[in-house]
Scaffold this motif. Structure first.
Motif, PDB file in Angstrom:
ATOM      1  N   GLY A   1       5.602  45.779 -42.333  1.00  0.00           N
ATOM      2  CA  GLY A   1       5.034  44.561 -42.887  1.00  0.00           C
ATOM      3  C   GLY A   1       5.800  44.059 -44.091  1.00  0.00           C
ATOM      4  O   GLY A   1       6.337  44.852 -44.874  1.00  0.00           O
ATOM      5  N   TYR A   2       5.847  42.741 -44.217  1.00  0.00           N
ATOM      6  CA  TYR A   2       6.504  42.084 -45.351  1.00  0.00           C
ATOM      7  C   TYR A   2       5.478  41.150 -45.979  1.00  0.00           C
ATOM      8  O   TYR A   2       4.835  40.358 -45.272  1.00  0.00           O
TER       9      TYR A   2
ATOM     10  N   HIS B   1       8.446  40.228 -36.302  1.00  0.00           N
ATOM     11  CA  HIS B   1       9.087  40.198 -37.616  1.00  0.00           C
ATOM     12  C   HIS B   1      10.522  39.684 -37.561  1.00  0.00           C
ATOM     13  O   HIS B   1      11.143  39.463 -38.599  1.00  0.00           O
ATOM     14  N   ASN B   2      11.081  39.491 -36.349  1.00  0.00           N
ATOM     15  CA  ASN B   2      12.459  39.001 -36.227  1.00  0.00           C
ATOM     16  C   ASN B   2      12.545  37.547 -35.780  1.00  0.00           C
ATOM     17  O   ASN B   2      13.562  37.118 -35.225  1.00  0.00           O
TER      18      ASN B   2
ATOM     19  N   ASN C   1       1.654  39.541 -38.064  1.00  0.00           N
ATOM     20  CA  ASN C   1       2.825  38.773 -37.628  1.00  0.00           C
ATOM     21  C   ASN C   1       3.229  39.282 -36.248  1.00  0.00           C
ATOM     22  O   ASN C   1       3.532  40.467 -36.090  1.00  0.00           O
TER      23      ASN C   1
ATOM     24  N   PRO D   1       9.387  36.913 -41.487  1.00  0.00           N
ATOM     25  CA  PRO D   1       8.882  38.280 -41.362  1.00  0.00           C
ATOM     26  C   PRO D   1       7.525  38.509 -42.002  1.00  0.00           C
ATOM     27  O   PRO D   1       6.977  39.614 -41.883  1.00  0.00           O
TER      28      PRO D   1
ATOM     29  N   SER E   1       3.558  43.775 -38.629  1.00  0.00           N
ATOM     30  CA  SER E   1       4.082  43.705 -37.264  1.00  0.00           C
ATOM     31  C   SER E   1       4.215  45.100 -36.674  1.00  0.00           C
ATOM     32  O   SER E   1       4.087  46.107 -37.374  1.00  0.00           O
TER      33      SER E   1
ATOM     34  N   THR F   1      15.679  45.015 -38.020  1.00  0.00           N
ATOM     35  CA  THR F   1      15.060  43.889 -38.704  1.00  0.00           C
ATOM     36  C   THR F   1      16.150  42.921 -39.140  1.00  0.00           C
ATOM     37  O   THR F   1      17.215  43.332 -39.587  1.00  0.00           O
TER      38      THR F   1
ATOM     39  N   GLU G   1       7.866  45.332 -48.965  1.00  0.00           N
ATOM     40  CA  GLU G   1       7.752  45.770 -47.565  1.00  0.00           C
ATOM     41  C   GLU G   1       6.955  47.071 -47.477  1.00  0.00           C
ATOM     42  O   GLU G   1       6.976  47.899 -48.399  1.00  0.00           O
TER      43      GLU G   1
ATOM     44  N   CYS H   1      15.178  42.844 -45.490  1.00  0.00           N
ATOM     45  CA  CYS H   1      15.105  43.651 -44.270  1.00  0.00           C
ATOM     46  C   CYS H   1      15.896  44.938 -44.466  1.00  0.00           C
ATOM     47  O   CYS H   1      16.529  45.146 -45.492  1.00  0.00           O
TER      48      CYS H   1
END
Length: 567
Positions: free
Chosen positions: A354-355, A189-190, A186, A194, A198, A98, A388, A544
């Protein structure tokens, strides 16, 4: 005594390896020495994708550090693992690839007044480091959840990253429940943003984990790599670093020494060289060469707590038949050794990640509004998350006495982000082989406690959502659904663990910043010929898991060195 090197790099983790990789490829081919305290980590079987969760238990590859007893963690000493040997902590981490938020890097650039750390520049370096494999499992349609753009990723770098070739059967249904429960999705995420749920990108490909050792493979003859070479101190000529000492042998550099031993060990090497908080050095009779009060004073980290539920066999991941059968695991390992395929490339190799932002209750709380305006502005940025979630964590390897009749289970980890507390790493001996004392001060900040409570409460929305809860047959570790603030905080205190994302102990800053020890070119303030390049210098706590940030930090330092020395 050994000389003839232009640069000496201390540490072969992601940052140190990225410095070496960047310098080694420069046209003028400077002579580089990389010193690694641990061993070769040469056994390919240490890189089985599905066993990424177990490697840290190998005592030959882990320094085995612990924190001091944590007041807000039931007075427990928490695991503070750091990798030992080629690849550093990338050899024992959990393979999460991440990068964090655009806002993290833009804040870094603002804090140190240097656009070299802004997102567009960082993303360009990311593309040079990674080969991103976009292949998805052929037996399921994941396109609703995964849609990375080619322009956001690299295709020819030394680090192979991507998605598992085969996924556990409940991965996609889990993502669907998150969406139905109101959590945004999403597709990547990168991408620099983010926010949302994902599918996890891992530092692995075709069942084989990537480590920083991959950057050191096949380097040209101008690079010398020595393992079993812990550095005790920097050799100084007045206020200039001219080399290092390792096990009684002195190595000299004509240009620079670069410390990349990490947030817990850079301060140790500096202090035993006479550089650090004067009162600590004097109390252990270490002559003070340069009083540097910032050293060891800015420790930050992410922490997490687990939620674990027993599930009906029909709804689960199918793990019980594998993890409950040693013969099946042994047979799968033989398959992996032969072809890099099989169950060890499926189970615990893919996850949801997930964020998320928290709502008005959090952002209007006294704890949030009590932050400095600059910190609120940072946390209010669209791409910066408040917490997260990771799904499918193999908790049966981590909970003592995990019930064998409960291997059909679901584990979700909740990560505390943006910790405002500042811990310390401090001298406890005049012997340079003795580790420092590590005190991250988890949950000591009022903001951190509020963030912990609200993050956990928000994550419980998923566990209580009817589409998930209907298949839950028991709770193995979780607070009750109607828990009070005090009960949620108490759950954190009983279950909190470090994420091993130690950051900030040799912090980068602008000229005159009292809490900074290095400038925006990674140069140590007050000592010529010395730079520090790893997570210890990063002035933000990135949104991350930090291995990619460590690689990018090293790559940025290498880029600056190549330019400065006309290499």
């Amino acid at each position: 005594m050994a000389s003839g090197y232009d640069f000496i790099i201390v540490g072969s983790g992601p940052a140190g390896s990225a410095v070496a990789y960047g310098l080694a490829q420069s046209p003028k081919k400077p002579k580089i020495l990389v010193l690694e305290a641990g061993g070769e980590n040469g056994d390919r079987n240490l890189r089985v994708d599905g066993q990424r969760w177990l490697t840290f238990m190998n005592k030959d590859m882990n320094w085995g550090y612990k924190t001091t007893p944590q007041e807000h963690a039931a007075n427990r000493e928490l695991d503070y693992s750091r990798g030992k040997g080629l690849g550093g902590s990338s050899a024992i981490n959990f393979g999460v690839w991440t990068v964090g938020a655009k806002g993290d890097y833009d804040e870094w650039a603002r804090l140190v007044d240097d656009d070299a750390f802004a997102w567009d520049r960082i993303q360009a370096r990311l593309k040079q480091l990674e080969t991103f494999h976009t292949q998805l499992p052929a037996d399921m349609d994941a396109s609703k959840y995964v849609a990375p753009r080619a322009e956001d990723h690299g295709s020819s770098g030394p680090l192979h990253v991507g998605f598992a070739a085969k996924w556990e059967k409940d991965i996609l249904p889990t993502l669907g429940i998150f969406a139905d429960a109101g959590f945004p999705l999403n597709p990547d995420h990168n991408s620099g943003n983010p926010i949302g749920m994902s599918v996890l990108i891992s530092s692995a490909h075709k069942g084989l984990r990537s480590t920083a050792k991959d950057l050191l493979a096949g380097l040209p003859e101008n690079v010398t790599l020595l393992t079993g070479s812990p550095v005790q101190r920097i050799i100084l000529d007045g206020k200039k670093a001219v080399g290092v000492e390792s096990n009684g042998t002195q190595y000299f550099a004509s240009k620079e020494v670069i410390l990349s031993a990490g947030s817990l060990d850079d301060p140790r090497i500096l202090m035993h060289s006479g550089i650090g908080p004067a009162e600590q050095l004097e109390s252990h009779k270490i002559p003070v060469v340069l009083p540097s009060p910032a050293i060891g004073q800015g420790l930050r980290d992410h922490a997490f707590t687990p939620l674990v539920y027993k599930r009906t066999p029909e709804s689960g991941s199918g793990r019980a038949g594998f993890y409950g059968n040693q013969a099946a695991q042994d047979e799968a390992l033989e398959e992996w050794k032969k072809s890099g395929t099989g169950p060890w490339t499926q189970y615990a190799c893919e996850a949801g990640i997930g964020y998320f932002k928290l709502g008005d209750k959090f952002t209007s709380s006294p704890e949030y509004l009590g932050l400095p305006a600059s910190e609120q502005n940072y946390l209010n940025q669209d791409t910066v998350p408040h917490y997260e979630i990771i799904t499918h964590f193999p908790m049966h390897w981590f909970l003592p006495d995990f019930p064998k009749d409960s291997l059909d289970y679901f584990c979700l980890l909740v990560f505390l982000y943006n910790a405002q507390g500042r811990g310390q790493v401090e001298l406890q001996s005049s012997d340079p082989e003795v580790p420092l004392r590590f005190n991250p001060r988890f949950l000591e900040s009022e903001f951190d406690r509020r963030a912990a409570i609200e993050s956990l409460r928000d994550a419980l929305r998923f566990a209580e959502f009817p589409a998930f809860a209907k298949d839950t047959v028991g709770t193995l570790a979780a607070p009750k659904p109607d828990a009070t603030d005090e009960e949620l905080l108490g759950y954190w205190e009983q279950t909190i663990s470090s994420s091993w994302h130690m950051t900030g102990t040799v912090k980068m800053g602008k000229a005159g910043d009292e809490d900074a020890a290095v400038d925006n070119n990674f140069r140590f303030v007050g000592i010529d010929g010395l730079r520090v390049a790893d997570m210890s210098v990063v002035p933000v706590l990135p949104s991350c898991h930090t291995q990619a940030v460590a690689y990018l930090t090293g790559a940025t330092c290498a880029e600056k060195l190549v330019k400065e020395y006309g290499l």
